[in-house]
Scaffold this active site. Structure first.
Site, PDB file in Angstrom:
ATOM      1  N   GLY A 205      -0.361  13.036 -34.180  1.00 46.93           N
ATOM      2  CA  GLY A 205      -1.429  11.930 -33.272  1.00 46.93           C
ATOM      3  C   GLY A 205      -1.791  12.753 -32.020  1.00 46.93           C
TER       4      GLY A 205
ATOM      5  NE  ARG B  56      -9.690  28.059 -17.111  1.00 45.41           N
ATOM      6  CZ  ARG B  56     -10.372  27.532 -16.587  1.00 45.41           C
ATOM      7  NH1 ARG B  56      -9.722  26.873 -15.563  1.00 45.41           N
ATOM      8  NH2 ARG B  56     -11.459  27.270 -16.815  1.00 45.41           N
TER       9      ARG B  56
ATOM     10  NE  ARG C   3       0.711  12.164 -37.948  1.00 44.27           N
ATOM     11  CZ  ARG C   3       0.278  11.200 -37.240  1.00 44.27           C
ATOM     12  NH1 ARG C   3      -0.810  10.615 -37.844  1.00 44.27           N
ATOM     13  NH2 ARG C   3       0.428  10.616 -36.102  1.00 44.27           N
TER      14      ARG C   3
ATOM     15  CG  ASP D  87       8.854  13.177 -34.681  1.00 47.22           C
ATOM     16  OD1 ASP D  87       7.604  13.104 -35.220  1.00 47.22           O
ATOM     17  OD2 ASP D  87       9.625  12.469 -35.321  1.00 47.22           O
TER      18      ASP D  87
ATOM     19  CB  THR E 125       3.917  12.500 -29.296  1.00 49.24           C
ATOM     20  OG1 THR E 125       3.936  11.192 -29.467  1.00 49.24           O
ATOM     21  CG2 THR E 125       5.152  13.062 -28.762  1.00 49.24           C
ATOM     22  CB  ILE E 126       1.187   8.201 -26.839  1.00 49.09           C
ATOM     23  CG1 ILE E 126       1.156   7.606 -27.963  1.00 49.09           C
ATOM     24  CG2 ILE E 126       0.043   8.765 -26.316  1.00 49.09           C
ATOM     25  CD1 ILE E 126       0.542   6.349 -28.126  1.00 49.09           C
ATOM     26  CG  ASP E 127       5.047   7.904 -30.420  1.00 46.89           C
ATOM     27  OD1 ASP E 127       4.084   7.130 -30.025  1.00 46.89           O
ATOM     28  OD2 ASP E 127       4.973   8.414 -31.480  1.00 46.89           O
TER      29      ASP E 127
ATOM     30  CG  ASP F 196       9.024  10.192 -30.552  1.00 50.13           C
ATOM     31  OD1 ASP F 196       8.367  11.013 -30.111  1.00 50.13           O
ATOM     32  OD2 ASP F 196       8.792   9.819 -31.827  1.00 50.13           O
TER      33      ASP F 196
ATOM     34  NE  ARG G  86       1.524 -11.114 -16.451  1.00 48.20           N
ATOM     35  CZ  ARG G  86       2.342 -11.907 -17.295  1.00 48.20           C
ATOM     36  NH1 ARG G  86       2.331 -13.019 -17.215  1.00 48.20           N
ATOM     37  NH2 ARG G  86       3.696 -11.183 -17.770  1.00 48.20           N
TER      38      ARG G  86
ATOM     39  NE  ARG H 147       5.648   8.606 -35.539  1.00 44.75           N
ATOM     40  CZ  ARG H 147       4.463   8.828 -36.637  1.00 44.75           C
ATOM     41  NH1 ARG H 147       4.681   8.279 -37.756  1.00 44.75           N
ATOM     42  NH2 ARG H 147       3.527   9.303 -36.296  1.00 44.75           N
TER      43      ARG H 147
ATOM     44  NE  ARG I  34      -6.123 -17.618 -30.080  1.00 47.10           N
ATOM     45  CZ  ARG I  34      -5.770 -18.835 -30.268  1.00 47.10           C
ATOM     46  NH1 ARG I  34      -4.757 -19.610 -30.513  1.00 47.10           N
ATOM     47  NH2 ARG I  34      -6.676 -19.874 -29.993  1.00 47.10           N
TER      48      ARG I  34
ATOM     49  NE  ARG J 133      -3.429   9.143 -31.408  1.00 50.13           N
ATOM     50  CZ  ARG J 133      -3.190   8.708 -32.940  1.00 50.13           C
ATOM     51  NH1 ARG J 133      -2.121   8.269 -33.483  1.00 50.13           N
ATOM     52  NH2 ARG J 133      -3.734   9.306 -33.881  1.00 50.13           N
TER      53      ARG J 133
HETATM   54  O1  F6P Z   1       2.911   9.302 -33.107  1.00 51.97           O
HETATM   55  C1  F6P Z   1       1.849   8.796 -32.389  1.00 51.97           C
HETATM   56  C2  F6P Z   1       1.069   7.468 -33.000  1.00 51.97           C
HETATM   57  O2  F6P Z   1       0.144   6.923 -32.098  1.00 51.97           O
HETATM   58  C3  F6P Z   1       2.144   6.295 -33.100  1.00 51.97           C
HETATM   59  O3  F6P Z   1       2.714   5.761 -31.821  1.00 51.97           O
HETATM   60  C4  F6P Z   1       1.886   5.744 -34.066  1.00 51.97           C
HETATM   61  O4  F6P Z   1       2.941   5.066 -34.905  1.00 51.97           O
HETATM   62  C5  F6P Z   1       1.192   6.683 -35.042  1.00 51.97           C
HETATM   63  O5  F6P Z   1       0.673   7.766 -34.169  1.00 51.97           O
HETATM   64  C6  F6P Z   1      -0.222   6.153 -35.579  1.00 51.97           C
HETATM   65  O6  F6P Z   1      -0.630   7.198 -36.549  1.00 51.97           O
HETATM   66  P1  F6P Z   1      -2.236   7.188 -37.283  1.00 51.97           P
HETATM   67  O7  F6P Z   1      -3.113   7.909 -36.139  1.00 51.97           O
HETATM   68  O8  F6P Z   1      -1.895   8.048 -38.397  1.00 51.97           O
HETATM   69  O9  F6P Z   1      -2.353   6.057 -37.585  1.00 51.97           O
END
Ligand code: F6P
Length: 328
Positions: free
Chosen positions: A15, A29, A76, A107, A130-132, A134, A159, A176, A252, A261
């Site tokens: 991602g 650079r 991927r 990962d 990665t934004i996660d 993790d 809000r 994730r 909602r 992302r």
């Molecule tokens: O690992 C980054 C991430 O944005 C996760 O937060 C999310 O679960 C996943 O990738 C979504 O993946 P895709 O872009 O394949 O839907």
């Protein structure tokens, strides 16, 4: 005696995350600074297998430090999971005279890199992107800080409307299997409840907490739900359950999705990416392999790629307490 390294390749995989371009720029650079050639690989491992390479000079990465996404594209690759795919990738690297490979990703990217090293003993260094957040061995991954700010801005807007209509909102955020985005944005945006996979709050607690909020006179509420949380099958099912049980709520759901992302990286992510890009090139030149560069306690550090993906970062208990105390 090792042959001198004349070319380093860099790819982005998995991602995408804001700040990946800043990392690519820093890698290119740093290569210029150390007088070696930098080869960009398109589409992650897919481009490595297909030989989709481009020589990158310092000028070609001008004006990308502020751009979201990745100029090298990301994917991927299923083929890289096969031995034949990895063998093709190795052949392409060798034929091109490349002496080291820098992986920017999470990962899944690092798991592929480790397999590759075990088969071909090729110098590989990872940069956590990665934004996660993790990944073990770095205080933050590239893109996480920007994603936090994007999410908080979105929740602030929700809000406004939640408050105007006296509504209860369930807002699903990414991450994730990790709850870092949910926990930190939940605190930052003042959510009434935060649901994360690392801590099973349970439906009873959630119901009790929302009841208490009502009794205390709150007319609208925000519940931030991490996509990996297991309290309901998914956020819609959870909302349906709550609506049936508590018909007086006007509920909602908002799934923030992939907007988390995108966008221009924060200053924090740009600086982090720049530091890690430079240190990854230096690590390859120092003949390191199988490691990830990170920043811990504001110092550049390295950790084995196997540790980076297998050792979980623990959720900070102090943050859980702060969330509880400040949401009354
Ligand atoms: O690992 C980054 C991430 O944005 C996760 O937060 C999310 O679960 C996943 O990738 C979504 O993946 P895709 O872009 O394949 O839907």
């Amino acid at each position: 005696m090792n042959e001198p390294i004349k070319k380093i390749a860099v790819l982005t995989s998995g991602g995408d995350a804001p700040g990946m371009n800043a990392a690519i720029r820093a890698v290119v650079r740093a290569c210029t600074y150390y007088r070696i050639e930098c080869i960009g690989v398109y589409r992650g491992y897919g481009g490595l297998i297909g030989g989709d390479f481009v020589s990158l000079t310092a000028r070609e990465v001008s004006n990308i430090i502020n751009k979201g996404g990745t100029i090298l594209k990301s994917a991927r690759s299923q083929e890289f999971k096969t031995k034949e795919g990895r063998a093709k990738a190795y052949e392409n690297l060798k034929n091109e005279g490349i002496g080291g490979l820098i992986l920017i990703g999470g990962d899944g990217t690092f798991t592929g890199g480790l397999k590759f090293i075990s088969e071909f003993n090729f110098p590989v260094v990872g940069i956590p992107g990665t934004i996660d957040n993790d990944i073990y061995g770095t205080d933050r991954t590239i893109g996480y800080d920007t994603a936090l700010n994007t999410v908080v801005e979105a929740i602030d807007k929700i809000r406004d409307t939640a408050s105007s209509h006296n509504r209860l909102f369930f807002i699903e955020v990414m991450g994730r299997d990790a709850g870092f985005i949910a926990l930190n944005t939940g605190i930052g945006a003042g959510a009434e409840e935060i649901l994360i996979p690392e801590k099973d709050l349970g439906l009873d607690r959630l119901e009790e907490s929302l009841n208490q909020s009502r009794e205390k006179g709150k007319t609208s509420s925000i519940v931030v739900v991490s996509e990996g949380d297991k309290i309901g099958k998914n956020v819609f099912e959870l909302a349906d359950y709550m609506q049936e049980k508590y018909p007086f709520y006007d509920i909602r759901v908002s799934v923030l999705g992939h907007m988390q992302r995108g966008g221009s990286p924060s200053c924090y992510d740009r600086v982090l990416a720049s530091r890690l890009g430079v240190s990854a090139v230096e690590a390859i030149l120092d003949r390191a392999t199988g490691v990830m560069v990170g920043v811990t306690n504001n110092k550049v550090s390295t950790v084995g790629l196997n540790k980076a993906i297998k050792m979980n970062n623990d959720i900070d208990k102090e943050l859980l307490k702060v969330a509880e105390i400040t949401s009354v």
